[in-house]
Motif scaffolding. Structure first.
Motif, mmCIF file in Angstrom:
data_model
loop_
_atom_site.group_PDB
_atom_site.id
_atom_site.type_symbol
_atom_site.label_atom_id
_atom_site.label_comp_id
_atom_site.label_asym_id
_atom_site.label_seq_id
_atom_site.Cartn_x
_atom_site.Cartn_y
_atom_site.Cartn_z
ATOM 1 N N GLU A 63 0.827 -1.212 0.000
ATOM 2 C CA GLU A 63 0.000 0.000 0.000
ATOM 3 C C GLU A 63 0.861 1.262 0.000
ATOM 4 O OE1 GLU A 63 -2.431 -0.574 3.423
ATOM 5 O OE2 GLU A 63 -3.893 -1.849 2.379
ATOM 6 N N VAL A 64 1.920 1.261 0.791
ATOM 7 C CA VAL A 64 2.799 2.431 0.847
ATOM 8 C C VAL A 64 3.517 2.626 -0.489
ATOM 9 C CG1 VAL A 64 4.855 3.425 1.940
ATOM 10 C CG2 VAL A 64 3.091 2.346 3.349
ATOM 11 N N ALA A 65 3.892 1.535 -1.130
ATOM 12 C CA ALA A 65 4.539 1.635 -2.447
ATOM 13 C C ALA A 65 3.637 2.371 -3.430
ATOM 14 C CB ALA A 65 4.886 0.243 -2.973
ATOM 15 N N GLU A 66 2.350 2.056 -3.397
ATOM 16 C CA GLU A 66 1.390 2.748 -4.260
ATOM 17 C C GLU A 66 1.261 4.213 -3.857
ATOM 18 O OE1 GLU A 66 -0.260 1.612 -6.902
ATOM 19 O OE2 GLU A 66 0.588 -0.406 -6.753
ATOM 20 N N GLU A 67 1.182 4.445 -2.560
ATOM 21 C CA GLU A 67 0.966 5.803 -2.048
ATOM 22 C C GLU A 67 2.103 6.753 -2.415
ATOM 23 O OE1 GLU A 67 1.021 8.079 2.252
ATOM 24 O OE2 GLU A 67 0.390 5.976 2.202
ATOM 25 N N VAL A 68 3.341 6.295 -2.261
ATOM 26 C CA VAL A 68 4.483 7.190 -2.500
ATOM 27 C C VAL A 68 4.939 7.178 -3.956
ATOM 28 C CG1 VAL A 68 5.267 6.916 -0.124
ATOM 29 C CG2 VAL A 68 6.266 5.463 -1.910
ATOM 30 N N GLY A 69 4.329 6.310 -4.768
ATOM 31 C CA GLY A 69 4.700 6.250 -6.177
ATOM 32 C C GLY A 69 6.030 5.571 -6.427
ATOM 33 N N ALA A 70 6.349 4.568 -5.616
ATOM 34 C CA ALA A 70 7.601 3.832 -5.810
ATOM 35 C C ALA A 70 7.564 3.080 -7.134
ATOM 36 C CB ALA A 70 7.821 2.852 -4.662
ATOM 37 N N THR A 71 8.704 3.001 -7.796
ATOM 38 C CA THR A 71 8.780 2.205 -9.020
ATOM 39 C C THR A 71 9.191 0.773 -8.715
ATOM 40 O OG1 THR A 71 11.028 3.079 -9.357
ATOM 41 C CG2 THR A 71 9.234 4.118 -10.596
ATOM 42 N N GLU A 72 9.898 0.570 -7.604
ATOM 43 C CA GLU A 72 10.288 -0.766 -7.161
ATOM 44 C C GLU A 72 10.297 -0.831 -5.640
ATOM 45 O OE1 GLU A 72 12.228 -0.359 -11.183
ATOM 46 O OE2 GLU A 72 12.321 0.851 -9.358
ATOM 47 N N ILE A 73 10.156 -2.051 -5.141
ATOM 48 C CA ILE A 73 10.343 -2.335 -3.716
ATOM 49 C C ILE A 73 11.584 -3.214 -3.619
ATOM 50 C CG2 ILE A 73 9.366 -3.405 -1.651
ATOM 51 C CD1 ILE A 73 6.576 -3.059 -2.991
ATOM 52 N N VAL A 74 12.534 -2.825 -2.781
ATOM 53 C CA VAL A 74 13.734 -3.640 -2.593
ATOM 54 C C VAL A 74 13.704 -4.225 -1.189
ATOM 55 C CG1 VAL A 74 16.255 -3.689 -2.530
ATOM 56 C CG2 VAL A 74 15.085 -2.252 -4.214
ATOM 57 N N MET A 75 13.913 -5.540 -1.097
ATOM 58 C CA MET A 75 13.845 -6.218 0.197
ATOM 59 C C MET A 75 14.983 -7.216 0.336
ATOM 60 S SD MET A 75 9.708 -6.935 0.359
ATOM 61 C CE MET A 75 9.649 -7.153 2.141
ATOM 62 N N GLY A 76 15.416 -7.432 1.576
ATOM 63 C CA GLY A 76 16.402 -8.469 1.857
ATOM 64 C C GLY A 76 15.708 -9.805 2.023
ATOM 65 N N SER A 77 16.459 -10.878 1.827
ATOM 66 C CA SER A 77 15.844 -12.209 1.875
ATOM 67 C C SER A 77 15.549 -12.674 3.287
ATOM 68 C CB SER A 77 16.745 -13.233 1.189
ATOM 69 O OG SER A 77 18.010 -13.296 1.827
ATOM 70 N N LYS A 78 16.263 -12.127 4.277
ATOM 71 C CA LYS A 78 16.041 -12.557 5.654
ATOM 72 C C LYS A 78 16.111 -11.356 6.577
ATOM 73 C CE LYS A 78 17.985 -17.190 5.094
ATOM 74 N NZ LYS A 78 19.035 -18.126 5.523
ATOM 75 N N GLY A 79 15.454 -11.511 7.736
ATOM 76 C CA GLY A 79 15.487 -10.432 8.707
ATOM 77 C C GLY A 79 15.132 -10.952 10.077
ATOM 78 N N LEU A 80 14.601 -10.075 10.904
ATOM 79 C CA LEU A 80 14.347 -10.431 12.291
ATOM 80 C C LEU A 80 13.011 -11.126 12.480
ATOM 81 C CD1 LEU A 80 15.303 -10.184 15.229
ATOM 82 C CD2 LEU A 80 14.176 -7.979 15.333
ATOM 83 N N GLY A 81 11.924 -10.475 12.024
ATOM 84 C CA GLY A 81 10.606 -11.042 12.261
ATOM 85 C C GLY A 81 10.229 -10.898 13.730
ATOM 86 N N ILE A 82 8.985 -11.172 14.052
ATOM 87 C CA ILE A 82 8.554 -10.967 15.433
ATOM 88 C C ILE A 82 9.211 -11.977 16.354
ATOM 89 C CG2 ILE A 82 6.346 -9.955 14.802
ATOM 90 C CD1 ILE A 82 5.029 -12.610 15.435
ATOM 91 N N PHE A 83 9.762 -11.459 17.446
ATOM 92 C CA PHE A 83 10.362 -12.275 18.492
ATOM 93 C C PHE A 83 11.392 -13.270 17.942
ATOM 94 C CE2 PHE A 83 5.754 -11.741 19.750
ATOM 95 C CZ PHE A 83 5.973 -10.576 20.447
ATOM 96 N N ARG A 84 12.040 -12.916 16.811
ATOM 97 C CA ARG A 84 13.037 -13.776 16.166
ATOM 98 C C ARG A 84 12.461 -15.146 15.784
ATOM 99 N NH1 ARG A 84 18.094 -11.662 16.264
ATOM 100 N NH2 ARG A 84 18.448 -9.968 17.720
ATOM 101 N N ILE A 85 11.150 -15.209 15.587
ATOM 102 C CA ILE A 85 10.516 -16.476 15.202
ATOM 103 C C ILE A 85 10.076 -16.431 13.747
ATOM 104 C CG2 ILE A 85 8.530 -17.985 15.613
ATOM 105 C CD1 ILE A 85 8.622 -17.140 18.533
ATOM 106 N N LEU A 86 9.415 -15.352 13.354
ATOM 107 C CA LEU A 86 8.885 -15.239 11.996
ATOM 108 C C LEU A 86 9.927 -14.575 11.103
ATOM 109 C CD1 LEU A 86 6.442 -15.496 10.096
ATOM 110 C CD2 LEU A 86 5.749 -13.210 10.834
ATOM 111 N N PRO A 87 10.529 -15.295 10.151
ATOM 112 C CA PRO A 87 11.573 -14.713 9.316
ATOM 113 C C PRO A 87 11.018 -13.692 8.345
ATOM 114 C CG PRO A 87 10.996 -16.876 8.506
ATOM 115 C CD PRO A 87 10.224 -16.676 9.790
ATOM 116 N N LEU A 88 11.846 -12.691 8.025
ATOM 117 C CA LEU A 88 11.420 -11.684 7.066
ATOM 118 C C LEU A 88 11.157 -12.314 5.710
ATOM 119 C CD1 LEU A 88 10.920 -8.689 6.523
ATOM 120 C CD2 LEU A 88 13.316 -8.455 5.924
ATOM 121 N N GLY A 89 11.773 -13.487 5.448
ATOM 122 C CA GLY A 89 11.542 -14.161 4.177
ATOM 123 C C GLY A 89 10.064 -14.344 3.900
ATOM 124 N N SER A 90 9.268 -14.586 4.952
ATOM 125 C CA SER A 90 7.831 -14.749 4.768
ATOM 126 C C SER A 90 7.192 -13.428 4.359
ATOM 127 C CB SER A 90 7.187 -15.281 6.051
ATOM 128 O OG SER A 90 7.383 -14.380 7.122
#
Length: 288
Positions: A102-129
């Motif tokens: 939603e924010v990508a649409e709002e700000v007019g981003a042309t791309e979203i760049v993301m890392g393959s892994k991260g913290l996630g909640i309580f180090r349980i849910l990986p950013l990959g999801s």
């Protein structure tokens, strides 16, 4: 068509992955003269699972304050690398994939760049999801950069010349706009486009629709002065695309994302899902 990498939305979970990812994106943005918007989303699940009786509002304010401080430091670091960076005005609470889209649409981003892994909640849910969820619903191209650890330090697998040699997974669903995106991107790095089609048994040759994709790709490349090479192979698409990317020294892989779900994909997981795991190169997912 908007300029490739004109405006990058960079969602950060503010884990140990965020700083090296931000530095990599700053290098990319500086090279392409991109604008960058930083975003942090407070995961709704974190708030929902707070113990009864706890002051949720106070918790959110504390998280917001901490997030703003970290985002400001990352912004400063990226600006020192020559990037044009702003921090999104809010620290929204919600489902990360939905909010990011939603924010990508709002700000007019042309791309979203993301890392393959991260913290996630309580180090349980990986950013990959979160990456997978964003990829499935975003109407903007999502560039997934592979992150990994080496000698205890987080690294990002990418080169600032992201579009030097783009391997495009071509099939009957590949749109003209996706081909245009690949060719335009390659032109920014004086690069090359490889249109790779993987034939799955029992088919023996590319379909009529795929041949038309090839024709359009060659024409688009000729018009823009970009070399376009055609590759046809047989096998499982995710494995073959990964192998071809390695053999041909690709700098990134571009695939389309459709809403179509075949029975085999529901059982085995889609080609895209498997590529998200297998592909070490930057993976660009284009919405069709």
């Amino acid at each position: 068509m908007a300029k490739v990498l004109e405006h990058i939305l960079l969602p950060l979970d503010l884990s140990e992955v965020s700083k090296p990812l931000a530095i990599s994106v700053a290098e990319l943005a500086s090279r392409h003269k991109s604008r960058v918007t930083l975003l942090h989303v407070i995961e709704e699940a974190m708030v929902i699972h707070v113990a009864a009786g706890y002051d949720v509002s106070s918790l959110i304010r504390s998280i917001e304050k901490n997030a703003r401080e970290k985002l400001d430091k990352i912004k400063k670091l990226m600006m020192e690398k020559g990037a044009n960076v702003v921090v999104y005005e809010d620290i929204p609470v919600g489902n990360p994939g939905t909010v990011i889209s939603e924010v990508a649409e709002e700000v007019g981003a042309t791309e979203i760049v993301m890392g393959s892994k991260g913290l996630g909640i309580f180090r349980i849910l990986p950013l990959g999801s979160t990456v997978r969820e964003t990829v499935k619903i975003s109407r903007k191209p999502v560039i997934r950069l592979k992150t990994y650890k080496e000698n205890g330090h987080v690294k990002v697998a990418y080169s600032p010349m992201l579009f030097r040699k783009i391997l495009v997974g071509a099939d009957r669903n590949t749109s003209k706009s996706m081909i245009d995106y690949a060719v335009n991107a390659a032109s920014t790095d004086d690069g090359k486009v490889i249109l790779a089609h993987i034939i799955e048994p029992p088919l023996e040759e590319p379909s009529y629709e795929v041949k038309n994709v090839f024709k359009y790709g060659e024409k688009a490349g000729e018009e823009r002065g970009v070399e376009v090479e055609i590759v046809v192979a047989r096998g499982r698409p995710d494995k073959m695309l990964t192998a071809i990317a390695s053999q041909m020294d690709a700098s990134s892989v571009l695939v389309g994302r459709t809403v179509e779900r075949r029975l085999s994909e529901l059982i085995l997981g889609s080609t895209l899902d498997r590529l998200m795991t297998l592909c070490e190169l930057p993976l660009i997912v284009y919405p069709l």
